[in-house]
Design a protein around this motif. Structure first.
Motif, PDB file in Angstrom:
ATOM      1  N   ALA A  24       0.838  -1.208   0.000  1.00 45.58           N
ATOM      2  CA  ALA A  24       0.000   0.000   0.000  1.00 45.58           C
ATOM      3  C   ALA A  24       0.871   1.256   0.000  1.00 45.58           C
ATOM      4  O   ALA A  24       0.620   2.210  -0.748  1.00 45.58           O
ATOM      5  CB  ALA A  24      -0.929  -0.017   1.214  1.00 45.58           C
ATOM      6  N   LEU A  25       1.910   1.251   0.843  1.00 44.65           N
ATOM      7  CA  LEU A  25       2.797   2.412   0.914  1.00 44.65           C
ATOM      8  C   LEU A  25       3.626   2.547  -0.364  1.00 44.65           C
ATOM      9  O   LEU A  25       3.850   3.649  -0.865  1.00 44.65           O
ATOM     10  CB  LEU A  25       3.703   2.296   2.140  1.00 44.65           C
ATOM     11  N   GLU A  26       4.071   1.422  -0.894  1.00 43.78           N
ATOM     12  CA  GLU A  26       4.848   1.435  -2.130  1.00 43.78           C
ATOM     13  C   GLU A  26       4.005   2.014  -3.280  1.00 43.78           C
ATOM     14  O   GLU A  26       4.493   2.790  -4.107  1.00 43.78           O
ATOM     15  CB  GLU A  26       5.316   0.012  -2.458  1.00 43.78           C
ATOM     16  N   TRP A  50       4.451   2.333  11.372  1.00 45.75           N
ATOM     17  CA  TRP A  50       5.907   2.426  11.526  1.00 45.75           C
ATOM     18  C   TRP A  50       6.677   2.306  10.214  1.00 45.75           C
ATOM     19  O   TRP A  50       7.727   2.923  10.049  1.00 45.75           O
ATOM     20  CB  TRP A  50       6.437   1.465  12.588  1.00 45.75           C
ATOM     21  N   LEU A  51       6.124   1.558   9.253  1.00 49.34           N
ATOM     22  CA  LEU A  51       6.785   1.500   7.940  1.00 49.34           C
ATOM     23  C   LEU A  51       6.826   2.901   7.324  1.00 49.34           C
ATOM     24  O   LEU A  51       7.835   3.324   6.745  1.00 49.34           O
ATOM     25  CB  LEU A  51       6.036   0.553   6.997  1.00 49.34           C
ATOM     26  N   MET A  57       8.341   8.084   4.812  1.00 52.94           N
ATOM     27  CA  MET A  57       8.266   9.512   5.098  1.00 52.94           C
ATOM     28  C   MET A  57       9.499  10.253   4.566  1.00 52.94           C
ATOM     29  O   MET A  57       9.428  11.406   4.186  1.00 52.94           O
ATOM     30  CB  MET A  57       8.178   9.663   6.614  1.00 52.94           C
ATOM     31  N   HIS A  58      10.648   9.554   4.532  1.00 52.48           N
ATOM     32  CA  HIS A  58      11.907  10.194   4.122  1.00 52.48           C
ATOM     33  C   HIS A  58      12.094  10.169   2.612  1.00 52.48           C
ATOM     34  O   HIS A  58      13.081  10.669   2.099  1.00 52.48           O
ATOM     35  CB  HIS A  58      13.087   9.492   4.803  1.00 52.48           C
ATOM     36  N   MET A  84       0.151   2.569  18.042  1.00 50.56           N
ATOM     37  CA  MET A  84      -0.250   3.655  18.939  1.00 50.56           C
ATOM     38  C   MET A  84       0.908   4.626  19.131  1.00 50.56           C
ATOM     39  O   MET A  84       0.730   5.845  19.151  1.00 50.56           O
ATOM     40  CB  MET A  84      -0.697   3.097  20.300  1.00 50.56           C
ATOM     41  N   ALA A  85       2.123   4.087  19.274  1.00 48.42           N
ATOM     42  CA  ALA A  85       3.298   4.934  19.490  1.00 48.42           C
ATOM     43  C   ALA A  85       3.633   5.754  18.246  1.00 48.42           C
ATOM     44  O   ALA A  85       4.029   6.917  18.337  1.00 48.42           O
ATOM     45  CB  ALA A  85       4.485   4.074  19.904  1.00 48.42           C
ATOM     46  N   TYR A  86       3.472   5.169  17.078  1.00 47.47           N
ATOM     47  CA  TYR A  86       3.908   5.810  15.835  1.00 47.47           C
ATOM     48  C   TYR A  86       2.874   6.749  15.215  1.00 47.47           C
ATOM     49  O   TYR A  86       3.209   7.579  14.385  1.00 47.47           O
ATOM     50  CB  TYR A  86       4.284   4.741  14.797  1.00 47.47           C
ATOM     51  N   SER A  87       1.593   6.592  15.591  1.00 47.61           N
ATOM     52  CA  SER A  87       0.560   7.379  14.899  1.00 47.61           C
ATOM     53  C   SER A  87       0.505   8.815  15.429  1.00 47.61           C
ATOM     54  O   SER A  87       0.909   9.103  16.552  1.00 47.61           O
ATOM     55  CB  SER A  87      -0.809   6.710  15.069  1.00 47.61           C
ATOM     56  N   ASP A  88      -0.022   9.711  14.591  1.00 45.37           N
ATOM     57  CA  ASP A  88      -0.184  11.113  15.002  1.00 45.37           C
ATOM     58  C   ASP A  88      -1.440  11.306  15.840  1.00 45.37           C
ATOM     59  O   ASP A  88      -1.463  12.090  16.776  1.00 45.37           O
ATOM     60  CB  ASP A  88      -0.233  12.011  13.761  1.00 45.37           C
ATOM     61  N   LYS A  89      -2.483  10.586  15.458  1.00 47.48           N
ATOM     62  CA  LYS A  89      -3.727  10.573  16.246  1.00 47.48           C
ATOM     63  C   LYS A  89      -4.225   9.140  16.291  1.00 47.48           C
ATOM     64  O   LYS A  89      -4.000   8.369  15.353  1.00 47.48           O
ATOM     65  CB  LYS A  89      -4.814  11.436  15.590  1.00 47.48           C
ATOM     66  N   ALA A  90      -4.933   8.790  17.372  1.00 45.98           N
ATOM     67  CA  ALA A  90      -5.489   7.442  17.477  1.00 45.98           C
ATOM     68  C   ALA A  90      -6.938   7.535  17.944  1.00 45.98           C
ATOM     69  O   ALA A  90      -7.306   8.463  18.662  1.00 45.98           O
ATOM     70  CB  ALA A  90      -4.670   6.604  18.448  1.00 45.98           C
ATOM     71  N   THR A  91      -7.737   6.582  17.494  1.00 52.09           N
ATOM     72  CA  THR A  91      -9.137   6.558  17.909  1.00 52.09           C
ATOM     73  C   THR A  91      -9.537   5.128  18.264  1.00 52.09           C
ATOM     74  O   THR A  91      -8.843   4.169  17.929  1.00 52.09           O
ATOM     75  CB  THR A  91     -10.099   7.038  16.793  1.00 52.09           C
ATOM     76  N   THR A  92     -10.685   5.018  18.923  1.00 52.69           N
ATOM     77  CA  THR A  92     -11.388   3.741  18.985  1.00 52.69           C
ATOM     78  C   THR A  92     -12.859   4.020  18.734  1.00 52.69           C
ATOM     79  O   THR A  92     -13.257   5.173  18.596  1.00 52.69           O
ATOM     80  CB  THR A  92     -11.132   2.990  20.295  1.00 52.69           C
TER      81      THR A  92
END
Length: 361
Positions: A24-26, A50-51, A57-58, A84-92
């Motif tokens: 998806a990112l590729e 995290w990918l 991102m770079h 959770m650590a890598y995201s800018d915002k999180a929801t449930t």
């Protein structure tokens, strides 16, 4: 990788979903399509978070922000914690579930970016006015006639007694999360109150499935005209149950959002639920939640109970069935009222837009 005969529960789930996340990112990278928001869900697309941050991102995907949604904390904890650590915002998927899991170590250190936003249902798929699986199309204006016709059709299809009795529908996966001991108790309680019960659902665990097969055989011989357990997955039948039942029972032990109670209301069926997760945010007890409903701009719309024991489910189900017997005009007006409440994506979509804007800032 992708025609493995199953979506989840293959031996190499992590590998397959990891590959998909990479692809998806590729795709974004190669196509030059740079979205504002990349929104990933649960353990299966968590690796995107995290990918993206560590690699993509770079390489030009610099303006995207990552939003991550937890649908169920029970599965894939490692992936969820990392996302959770890598995201800018999180929801449930509901405000109450967000509070219930706020103490979990995967979530606790990220509360500053964590929000509960209710799921919605698709009112085009779940629409009693345009539903080919039910006999008479209906809106809130002819809900009584529409549901009566659906109940007749349901009774006929399943070989139940054609009678004007309170009908309790249960549509669920048969897992411990869904409160199977409470479901069994409720079936007997409804039959004691001279009601009818229709259960549609199957169990991934063969032992639980077998247990319900035995219960079905027992009930089909002892209460053949009032109980039917359909231990399979059947989309058309689910529509007929939503339309033909008076009540839909959802006694979940935990329920991040729950769509069953929302679909039930769309069809003018009254939800009887355990007070947990999204069920707390959507079903307001007619006897106890008048103020709470009013604060949400709504009117009370169902019956709920605390605890996870038979006494709790009895408390809600007995009041529901008594209401049906004691005041049909009142009950019919409640069916009309719940049909007119909006549990679509209209409001949640605005909440998400707001969240996306704040993620971009």
């Amino acid at each position: 990788m992708f025609w493995a005969g199953c979506i989840y529960g293959c031996k190499n789930d992590g590998e397959r979903f990891g590959f998909f996340c990479h692809a998806a990112l590729e795709f974004l990278q190669q196509s030059g399509f740079h979205p504002d928001i990349i929104h990933c869900h649960d353990w299966s697309s968590a690796p995107v978070a995290w990918l993206f941050k560590d690699h993509y991102m770079h390489y030009g995907l610099s303006k995207s922000r990552v939003v991550f949604t937890i649908h169920n904390l029970e599965f894939g904890a490692n992936n969820i914690g990392k996302a959770m650590a890598y995201s800018d915002k999180a929801t449930t998927v509901s405000p109450t579930y967000s509070r219930e899991i706020s103490g979990n170590p995967l979530v606790a250190s990220h509360l500053h970016k964590f929000h509960g936003i209710l799921n919605g249902i698709d009112p085009d798929i779940w629409d009693p006015y345009n539903d080919t699986y039910i006999p008479v199309p209906y809106t809130s204006d002819n809900v009584v006639e529409g549901k009566r016709a659906a109940k007749d059709a349901l009774q006929q299809r399943l070989g139940l007694k054609k009678a004007d009795l309170p009908l309790v529908g249960i549509i669920t996966r048969l897992t411990h999360q869904k409160g199977i001991h409470l479901i069994k108790h409720a079936i007997w309680r409804a039959l004691e109150r001279n009601g009818q019960v229709v259960l549609l659902g199957s169990a991934p665990d063969p032992r639980i499935q077998n247990d319900f097969v035995n219960l079905a055989n027992h009930l089909h011989s002892s209460h053949s005209d009032r109980a039917r357990l359909c231990l399979t997955y059947d989309e058309p039948l689910s529509h007929l149950i939503y339309a033909g039942a008076d009540f839909i029972l959802v006694p979940s032990i935990f329920e991040p959002c729950g769509l069953t109670q929302l679909t039930a209301m769309r069809y003018g069926s009254i939800a009887v639920v355990r007070k947990t997760g999204g069920l707390v945010d959507t079903v307001f007890d007619v006897d106890h939640d008048k103020e709470k409903a009013k604060a949400q701009g709504l009117e009370p719309n169902g019956f709920n109970f605390d605890g996870a024991d038979p006494a709790g489910v009895d408390y809600a189900l007995n009041r529901a069935i008594s209401a049906w017997y004691d005041g049909r005009d009142w009950f019919n007006s409640l069916c009309k009222k719940v049909m007119e409440q909006d549990w679509s994506w209209n409001k949640p979509a605005l909440d998400y837009l707001e969240l996306y804007h704040s993620a971009r800032k």
